[in-house]
Design a protein around this motif. Structure first.
Motif, PDB file in Angstrom:
ATOM      1  N   ALA A   1       0.831  -1.073  -0.030  1.00  0.00           N
ATOM      2  CA  ALA A   1      -0.091  -0.047  -0.019  1.00  0.00           C
ATOM      3  C   ALA A   1       0.936   1.001   0.013  1.00  0.00           C
ATOM      4  CB  ALA A   1      -0.847   0.120   1.136  1.00  0.00           C
ATOM      5  N   THR A   2       2.149   0.992   0.636  1.00  0.00           N
ATOM      6  CA  THR A   2       2.828   2.454   0.686  1.00  0.00           C
ATOM      7  C   THR A   2       3.561   2.542  -0.617  1.00  0.00           C
ATOM      8  OG1 THR A   2       3.468   1.956   2.995  1.00  0.00           O
ATOM      9  CG2 THR A   2       5.004   3.439   1.847  1.00  0.00           C
ATOM     10  N   MET A   3       3.914   1.656  -1.153  1.00  0.00           N
ATOM     11  CA  MET A   3       4.257   1.643  -2.615  1.00  0.00           C
ATOM     12  C   MET A   3       3.282   2.377  -3.405  1.00  0.00           C
ATOM     13  SD  MET A   3       7.128   0.375  -4.520  1.00  0.00           S
ATOM     14  CE  MET A   3       7.724  -1.309  -4.577  1.00  0.00           C
ATOM     15  N   LEU A   4       1.927   1.696  -3.517  1.00  0.00           N
ATOM     16  CA  LEU A   4       1.032   2.071  -4.443  1.00  0.00           C
ATOM     17  C   LEU A   4       0.691   3.826  -4.001  1.00  0.00           C
ATOM     18  CD1 LEU A   4      -1.658   1.747  -6.381  1.00  0.00           C
ATOM     19  CD2 LEU A   4      -2.740   1.435  -4.280  1.00  0.00           C
ATOM     20  N   ALA A   5       0.888   4.165  -2.703  1.00  0.00           N
ATOM     21  CA  ALA A   5       0.656   5.555  -2.275  1.00  0.00           C
ATOM     22  C   ALA A   5       1.668   6.557  -2.874  1.00  0.00           C
ATOM     23  CB  ALA A   5       0.788   5.715  -0.928  1.00  0.00           C
ATOM     24  N   MET A   6       2.864   5.814  -3.010  1.00  0.00           N
ATOM     25  CA  MET A   6       3.952   6.793  -3.684  1.00  0.00           C
ATOM     26  C   MET A   6       3.513   7.027  -5.471  1.00  0.00           C
ATOM     27  SD  MET A   6       5.807   7.794  -1.549  1.00  0.00           S
ATOM     28  CE  MET A   6       5.208   7.336   0.080  1.00  0.00           C
ATOM     29  N   TYR A   7       3.001   5.829  -5.829  1.00  0.00           N
ATOM     30  CA  TYR A   7       2.790   6.149  -7.343  1.00  0.00           C
ATOM     31  C   TYR A   7       1.541   6.877  -7.421  1.00  0.00           C
ATOM     32  CZ  TYR A   7       6.278   2.645  -9.040  1.00  0.00           C
ATOM     33  OH  TYR A   7       7.605   2.245  -9.394  1.00  0.00           O
ATOM     34  N   LEU A   8       0.632   6.913  -6.612  1.00  0.00           N
ATOM     35  CA  LEU A   8      -0.478   7.625  -6.645  1.00  0.00           C
ATOM     36  C   LEU A   8      -0.238   9.022  -6.532  1.00  0.00           C
ATOM     37  CD1 LEU A   8      -3.465   5.314  -5.134  1.00  0.00           C
ATOM     38  CD2 LEU A   8      -2.963   6.086  -7.411  1.00  0.00           C
ATOM     39  N   LEU A   9       0.708   9.230  -5.455  1.00  0.00           N
ATOM     40  CA  LEU A   9       1.082  10.871  -5.090  1.00  0.00           C
ATOM     41  C   LEU A   9       1.888  11.416  -6.188  1.00  0.00           C
ATOM     42  CD1 LEU A   9       1.636  12.727  -2.742  1.00  0.00           C
ATOM     43  CD2 LEU A   9       3.826  11.924  -2.321  1.00  0.00           C
ATOM     44  N   GLY A  10       2.461  10.679  -7.121  1.00  0.00           N
ATOM     45  CA  GLY A  10       3.118  11.239  -8.324  1.00  0.00           C
ATOM     46  C   GLY A  10       2.118  11.589  -9.118  1.00  0.00           C
ATOM     47  N   THR A  11       0.938  10.804  -9.577  1.00  0.00           N
ATOM     48  CA  THR A  11       0.240  10.887 -10.526  1.00  0.00           C
ATOM     49  C   THR A  11      -0.614  11.962 -10.086  1.00  0.00           C
ATOM     50  OG1 THR A  11       0.138   8.525 -10.644  1.00  0.00           O
ATOM     51  CG2 THR A  11      -1.485   9.503 -11.819  1.00  0.00           C
ATOM     52  N   VAL A  12      -1.398  11.812  -8.887  1.00  0.00           N
ATOM     53  CA  VAL A  12      -2.134  13.233  -8.393  1.00  0.00           C
ATOM     54  C   VAL A  12      -1.541  14.351  -8.536  1.00  0.00           C
ATOM     55  CG1 VAL A  12      -3.556  13.949  -6.707  1.00  0.00           C
ATOM     56  CG2 VAL A  12      -3.438  11.544  -7.039  1.00  0.00           C
TER      57      VAL A  12
END
Lengths: 713, 42
Positions: free
Chosen positions: A474-485
Motif C-alpha cells: 500500500a505504501t508503494m501504491l501511495a507513492m505512485y498515486l502521489l506522483g500521479t495526482v
C-alpha cells in the motif's frame, strides 16, 4: 527543383527501401518486428512509435531490404509532430532520412473505412504501395470478412492479409514488397469535379514547379485545403499562401467548404469501396471485449477496478520479488566475502568490497522488482487495459485542462520519463503538449523503484491490510498515486497560468482485449533487465568507485583510543565525502536528514538509484561487518543513541524522490522536445526548479506534520 | 605510495574517464537522436 521529391526507382545493387505507415494501433511495430526480427516495443494502444525506427532483412536471394517504421497517423494532415515526420519522409522532404522505394501501408481489417483514408492519400504520392491487411483474425471474430481480390481491384495495389502477432502472411508480404518495387505507382481512384480541379490547378502547378511529381502535387493541393498551420517542408514553395488562398476562394465561390473537400471526396469513394468489398455479420451477442468493458469502463466500478489492479501490481512487485531479492543479496554478499578474502588488507580490498560490492550490489538486488514491474506493465499494455485506463482518466484529464491523449505519455512515464516525454509528440496542441512534458517526470519511473523498495522494506512493517495487500504494498501504491495526482494538479496550474488554452475533447479508440503474447512479454522484460544490469555495470559501478574514493581519501591517522567502529566513522567524517556532507548538512537538516543522506541525494542527481549505491558505499566504508544495507540503516544511531533513521524520515525521503527531477536524460529530452535552444532550456529550468521546490517543500511538510502527530525523527 | 593504493587510484581514474567520455558522447549524440537514456535505451 528538388530531386528528392521525385519518385526514385530502386536498382538491384542497393537495398530496397520500405517505409511502414498506418493508423495508430494497427500493429505496424509488430509487423516491423516480424519482418526484421528486431524487438521494438509494442503496445495495444495508440502512440507507441513516435520516432522513425529503422531495421532490415534479407530475401532468400540475398537482396537487402531496409525498413523504416513511421509513427502512426490517421491521415497525412500533419497535425501533430509525429504525423509531420511521416509526411516529410514519404515526400522525400526529410533531409535526415531516405525516401522509400515502396510504402507498406498497414490497414486494420476491422476498421477498413477509417484506415483507407490514409491509404488512399499514400497511394497518390507517386510511390509503389503494398497494403498489409492486418489483424484479419480479430476482424473475423467480429464477423467482418474482406474480399481481398475485390479490394485489390478497387485500390489497384497488392494487398496481403496478415496476422502480424503470429507471423502469418509475413513471407507473402515480403514477396509482394519486392514485386511492388517494379510495379507502376498507383494513382487516384476517384474523380473530382472539373470545377474543383480547375480551382486547384494553379496550386498544383506551383507544387509541381517545386519538384513534386504530378500525382503528389495533386494529393498535396487537395490535402492543403484543410491544413491551417504553416508546414516546414513547404516553407520554400514560392507564393504558396497566395495560391492556397486563391484555391480556397475559388471553392467557396462554388459553394463548397474548402476544409471539407478532401474528406468528402475520399470518404465518398471509400464508403463505396467498403460496401463492395466488406461484409459484416450481424452480431447476436456482445463480444468478449464488450462484456469486459461493461465492468472496466463502468462509471463507478471502472475507477475502483483501476485502483485494485494497480494495488495488486505493486503488492506483487513487492512480495513476489522478495525471495529472489534475498537470494541475490545472499549471493552477492558471499561472492564479496570470497573476493575480499583473496585480497590483502588495504585500499584495493576496500575498493572491491566496500566500493564495488557494497555499492553496485545494493542496487543489483532490485533486479527482481524491475523484472516484475515491467512484466506487469507489459501485461496491462498488451492486453488493452492501458487504453481503458486512458479512457477512464479522460474526464479527470479534461477537468485539469489536459487533453485525454496526455494520459498515454504519462503512463509511459511509469517506466521512464524519456519515452513518456517523446510520446507527447502525438498531441497536436503545443500548449497541451508542453503542459504534459512538464508533468511526465512526476510519474514514478523504474529508477525510483530501488529507492522506494529499500526504504519501505527497511522501515515499513508488512502489516496485512486486506487479503492480498499489506502496508508495504500500500505504501508503494501511495507513492505512485502521489506522483500521479500531483502531476494532474501541476498540469492544472500550468494550464491555468503559463499554458492557458481551450480544452479539446479526445477521440479514443478502444482496442479489443488480447491475450498478451508470452514471447514478446519475455523479450521485453529481458531487455529491461539487460538495461538495468548494464546500467549497474557501467554508470553505477563508476559512480560507486568514485564515491568510494571520496569516502576513503584523504586517509586519517586513526585515534588508537577509539574502538574500531568509531575509528572508521572518524575516517569517514574526515574524508572528502564526509567534509562535503557536513558542509551541506544544514541544507538537509530541516528535512530530518543527516549528512550521509544529504550526500546520497546529491550523488543521485546523476541517476536516482545511486542513492542506494551511495548509502551502500558509505555504510560499507564506515561499517565493520558485512550486514545487509537494510540492517545497517535500522541499526544506525545518532550520538544521542536515538535511531538515525525512522519511518517518518523514510516517508519524507520517498516523497522527496517522488517529486525531485534527478535525471540528466529527462532534462536533455525536455530541452529538445520543448523547442530546443534557449526556449527548451528555459522550460527545462522551470521543470527542474518547480520539481526541486516541490520535493523539498513536501519532504519538509511530511517531517513537520509527522512530528506534530508525535512521530519520531 | 603502496602498490595497492596506486592500483585503487588507477581504477578510480578509469571510472572518472569512463563517465567523462560517456557524458561527451551523449552530448554529441543529443543533436542527432535521443538523449541517450540508459534506463530505457532511448
Amino acid at each position: 527543383m528538388s530531386s528528392t521529391a521525385v519518385s526514385e526507382r530502386h536498382t538491384a545493387t542497393e537495398p530496397l527501401r520500405v517505409a511502414i505507415i498506418g493508423n495508430p494501433n494497427t500493429g505496424k511495430t509488430t509487423l516491423f518486428n516480424a519482418l526484421t526480427g528486431l524487438r521494438q516495443r509494442v503496445g495495444n494502444f495508440a502512440g507507441v512509435t513516435v520516432e522513425r525506427v529503422e531495421g532490415g532483412y534479407k530475401m532468400p536471394d540475398g537482396r537487402r531490404i531496409a525498413v523504416l517504421d513511421l509513427p502512426g497517423s490517421y491521415s497525412l494532415s500533419a497535425g501533430s509532430p509525429d504525423e509531420q515526420i511521416a509526411l516529410e519522409v514519404l515526400l522525400g522532404r526529410d533531409q535526415a532520412h531516405w525516401r522509400p522505394h515502396v510504402v507498406l501501408v498497414v490497414v486494420d481489417a476491422s476498421h477498413l473505412e477509417r484506415n483507407l483514408f490514409l491509404a488512399s492519400q499514400v497511394c497518390e504520392l507517386g510511390l509503389p504501395v503494398v497494403i498489409a491487411l492486418n489483424q484479419v483474425d480479430a476482424a473475423a471474430e467480429k464477423g467482418i470478412t474482406v474480399d481481398v481480390p475485390a479490394l485489390i481491384h478497387e485500390i489497384g495495389v497488392p494487398i496481403v492479409p496478415t496476422v502480424a502477432s503470429r507471423g502469418e502472411g509475413v513471407e507473402p508480404l515480403k514477396r509482394a514488397i519486392v514485386t511492388a518495387a517494379s510495379l507502376p505507382a498507383p494513382e487516384r481512384r476517384f474523380a473530382l469535379d472539373h470545377d474543383i480541379l480547375a480551382a486547384l490547378a494553379p496550386l498544383q502547378v506551383q507544387l509541381e514547379a517545386d519538384g513534386f511529381s504530378s500525382s503528389a502535387a495533386a494529393m498535396e493541393s487537395l490535402r492543403l485545403l484543410g491544413v491551417s498551420s504553416k508546414e516546414a517542408h513547404l516553407s520554400h514553395v514560392a507564393d504558396l499562401p497566395r495560391h492556397l488562398e486563391g484555391a480556397r476562394d475559388a471553392l467557396r465561390a462554388l459553394g463548397l467548404t474548402p476544409q471539407r473537400v478532401e474528406a468528402e471526396a475520399r470518404y465518398g469513394w471509400i464508403s463505396g469501396v467498403v460496401a463492395r468489398t466488406m461484409t459484416r455479420r450481424e452480431r447476436s451477442l456482445d463480444t468478449y471485449s464488450d462484456r469486459l468493458d461493461a465492468v472496466a469502463l463502468h462509471r463507478l466500478g471502472g475507477p475502483i477496478l483501476f485502483v485494485v489492479v494497480m494495488a495488486l501490481v505493486f503488492q506483487a512487485v513487492f512480495s513476489w520479488a522478495t525471495p529472489l531479492q534475498d537470494l541475490i543479496e545472499v549471493s552477492i554478499a558471499s561472492i564479496g566475502r570470497a573476493v575480499g578474502g583473496l585480497l590483502p588488507e588495504g585500499d584495493l580490498r576496500s575498493l572491491v568490497v566496500d566500493g564495488v560490492f557494497a555499492g553496485v550490489g545494493s542496487v543489483l538486488v532490485f533486479l527482481p522488482q524491475i523484472a516484475f514491474l515491467f512484466a506487469f506493465i507489459g501485461v496491462l499494455e498488451q492486453s488493452g487495459y492501458m487504453a481503458r485506463a486512458a479512457f477512464l482518466m479522460d474526464r479527470l484529464m479534461r477537468r485539469v485542462g489536459l487533453h485525454g491523449k496526455s494520459f498515454i505519455p504519462m503512463l509511459s512515464g511509469y517506466a521512464c520519463a524519456v519515452p513518456g516525454i517523446m510520446a507527447t509528440r502525438t498531441i497536436e496542441d503545443p500548449k497541451d503538449r508542453l503542459a504534459t512534458i512538464m508533468v511526465v517526470p512526476l510519474m514514478s519511473c523504474s529508477a525510483r523503484l530501488p529507492v522506494y523498495t529499500l526504504l519501505i522494506a527497511t522501515f515499513v512493517p508488512a502489516l496485512p491490510l486486506m487479503p492480498g495487500l499489506d502496508l508495504q504494498g500500500a505504501t508503494m501504491l501511495a507513492m505512485y498515486l502521489l506522483g500521479t495526482v500531483t502531476a494532474l494538479a501541476v498540469a492544472a496550474v500550468f494550464r491555468a497560468t503559463l499554458l492557458r488554452g481551450p480544452v479539446r475533447p479526445m477521440i479514443l479508440e478502444l482496442p479489443p482485449y488480447r491475450m498478451p503474447a508470452i514471447r514478446s512479454l519475455a523479450i521485453s522484460v529481458w531487455q529491461r533487465c539487460q538495461l538495468f544490469l548494464r546500467r549497474a555495470g557501467t554508470v553505477i559501478l563508476s559512480l560507486s568507485i568514485i564515491l568510494w574514493a571520496l569516502a576513503t581519501y584523504p586517509h586519517t591517522t586513526p585515534d588508537a583510543s577509539l574502538a574500531p567502529a568509531q575509528q572508521q566513522e572518524q575516517q569517514l567524517a574526515n574524508s572528502a565525502l564526509g567534509r562535503f556532507g557536513h558542509a551541506i548538512e544544514p541544507v538537509v537538516r530541516p528535512l530530518g536528514y543527516d549528512w550521509k543522506i544529504g550526500v546520497s541525494i546529491v550523488a543521485s542527481f546523476a541517476a536516482r538509484e545511486v542513492f542506494v549505491s551511495t548509502m551502500g558505499t558509505i555504510y560499507g566504508v564506515g561499517g565493520e561487518d558485512d550486514a545487509a544495507l537494510r540492517d545497517r540503516l535500522r541499526a544506525e544511531t545518532r550520538e544521542s543513541g536515538a535511531p538515525a533513521y525512522t519511518p517518518l524520515i523514510a516517508v519524507g525521503l520517498m516523497v522527496f524522490y517522488v517529486y525531485a527531477l534527478m535525471c540528466m536524460s529527462t532534462i536533455a529530452v525536455t530541452v529538445r522536445e520543448a523547442g530546443g535552444g534557449r526556449l527548451g532550456w528555459q522550460w527545462a529550468g522551470v521543470q527542474f526548479g518547480y520539481m526541486l521546490a516541490l520535493a523539498y517543500g513536501a519532504a519538509w511538510l511530511v517531517v513537520v506534520v509527522g512530528r506534530a502527530m508525535g512521530f519520531a525523527t | 605510495m603502496r602498490a595497492d593504493t596506486l592500483l585503487a587510484l588507477t581504477i578510480v581514474a578509469l571510472a572518472i574517464a569512463f563517465l567523462v567520455r560517456r557524458a561527451v558522447k551523449s552530448a554529441r549524440a543529443k543533436k542527432a537522436s535521443g538523449p541517450g537514456c540508459d534506463n530505457c535505451a532511448h
